[in-house]
Design a protein around this motif. Sequence first.
Motif, PDB file in Angstrom:
ATOM      1  N   CYS A  76      -9.925  -2.426   0.518  1.00 47.26           N
ATOM      2  CA  CYS A  76      -8.657  -1.760   0.830  1.00 47.26           C
ATOM      3  C   CYS A  76      -8.665  -1.193   2.248  1.00 47.26           C
ATOM      4  O   CYS A  76      -7.678  -1.324   2.992  1.00 47.26           O
ATOM      5  CB  CYS A  76      -8.392  -0.644  -0.175  1.00 47.26           C
ATOM      6  N   PHE A  99       0.824  -1.207   0.000  1.00 44.41           N
ATOM      7  CA  PHE A  99       0.000   0.000   0.000  1.00 44.41           C
ATOM      8  C   PHE A  99       0.862   1.262   0.000  1.00 44.41           C
ATOM      9  O   PHE A  99       0.534   2.238  -0.678  1.00 44.41           O
ATOM     10  CB  PHE A  99      -0.946  -0.003   1.204  1.00 44.41           C
ATOM     11  N   TRP A 139     -10.779   6.724  -0.316  1.00 47.33           N
ATOM     12  CA  TRP A 139     -11.495   5.450  -0.328  1.00 47.33           C
ATOM     13  C   TRP A 139     -12.916   5.577   0.212  1.00 47.33           C
ATOM     14  O   TRP A 139     -13.846   4.985  -0.326  1.00 47.33           O
ATOM     15  CB  TRP A 139     -10.717   4.422   0.494  1.00 47.33           C
ATOM     16  N   ALA A 168      -5.152   5.496  -1.888  1.00 47.89           N
ATOM     17  CA  ALA A 168      -4.191   4.994  -0.900  1.00 47.89           C
ATOM     18  C   ALA A 168      -3.313   6.129  -0.394  1.00 47.89           C
ATOM     19  O   ALA A 168      -2.997   6.215   0.792  1.00 47.89           O
ATOM     20  CB  ALA A 168      -3.341   3.884  -1.528  1.00 47.89           C
TER      21      ALA A 168
END
Length: 290
Positions: free
Chosen positions: A263, A36, A239, A86
């Motif tokens: 995620c 990540f 996200w 991310a």
Amino acid sequence: MAKTQSKFKKDLRQFFRVFFSRGWVTKLCFGLIIVFVFCALFAPVLTQYTPYEQDLLSMLQGPSAKHLLGTDMLGRDTLTRLLYGARVSLITGLLSSIWAALVGTTLGLISGYFGGWIDTIIMRLTDAMIAIPPLIFTMVLSSIVSGNLLGISVVIGVSIMPSYIRMVNGLVVSLRENDYVVAANLIGQKQSIIMFKHLLPNCFASLIVIFTMNLGTAVMLEATLSYLGVGIVPPTPAWGVMVSEGYKYLFNQPLIAILPGICIMLVVIAFNIVGDALRDALDPRLRGKL
């Protein structure tokens, strides 16, 4: 000098041996964090699109050679927004955790070392903050800021700060009567030097553990705030924003909402498991057994 280096290498080997002794789950979570972080750092290299680039002729398309994970309701590449998401989530988590650690550690040192009315005020305010659910607390504070990354980071940092204050306060209270602290006071050392030179280093191991675990908490809070519409403001590729925008299209293009949700889950679990492993690796009692 050589003896000191040899001891350092030995301690380092023991640290990694204990850290990875928890099995493949810890190794997998540590690898996920690296992946990540790599995606966040090199997002512009890993994709040919920008997170704001729209293709209205390719809206809600499934995975293809052109768009590996499909597109969203505005024709934006889902993979690109995941990669840049991310970056937003990890930066927010890191900034908020650093802010909480700096301020919380300082307040914990002051309250634990001086005691008295200073300790009473700081700890009662801390108890009041803990009594409020973190999500409610951050929602109220986030309504004051403009929804930018820095503002949300400060808000989340304030909400997780009490954990640092209470932990450091407890450690300092247990350490301030030790002989080396009493001796430093007797020779007239400044109180700031005693706190930051003699007491703070003894808190580093616990601070590293709680810092790692709070990274996952901060990412979860940022995603929740963004999902509820009081966090990062669209079209920034966070996200939580992606989940909020994509759940309406679960039957048409489920990947828009499901992938960022996965995620978030993976990052939170990975940070918590790695933080737990760090706690074991930094515990001298466990290091001595393995």
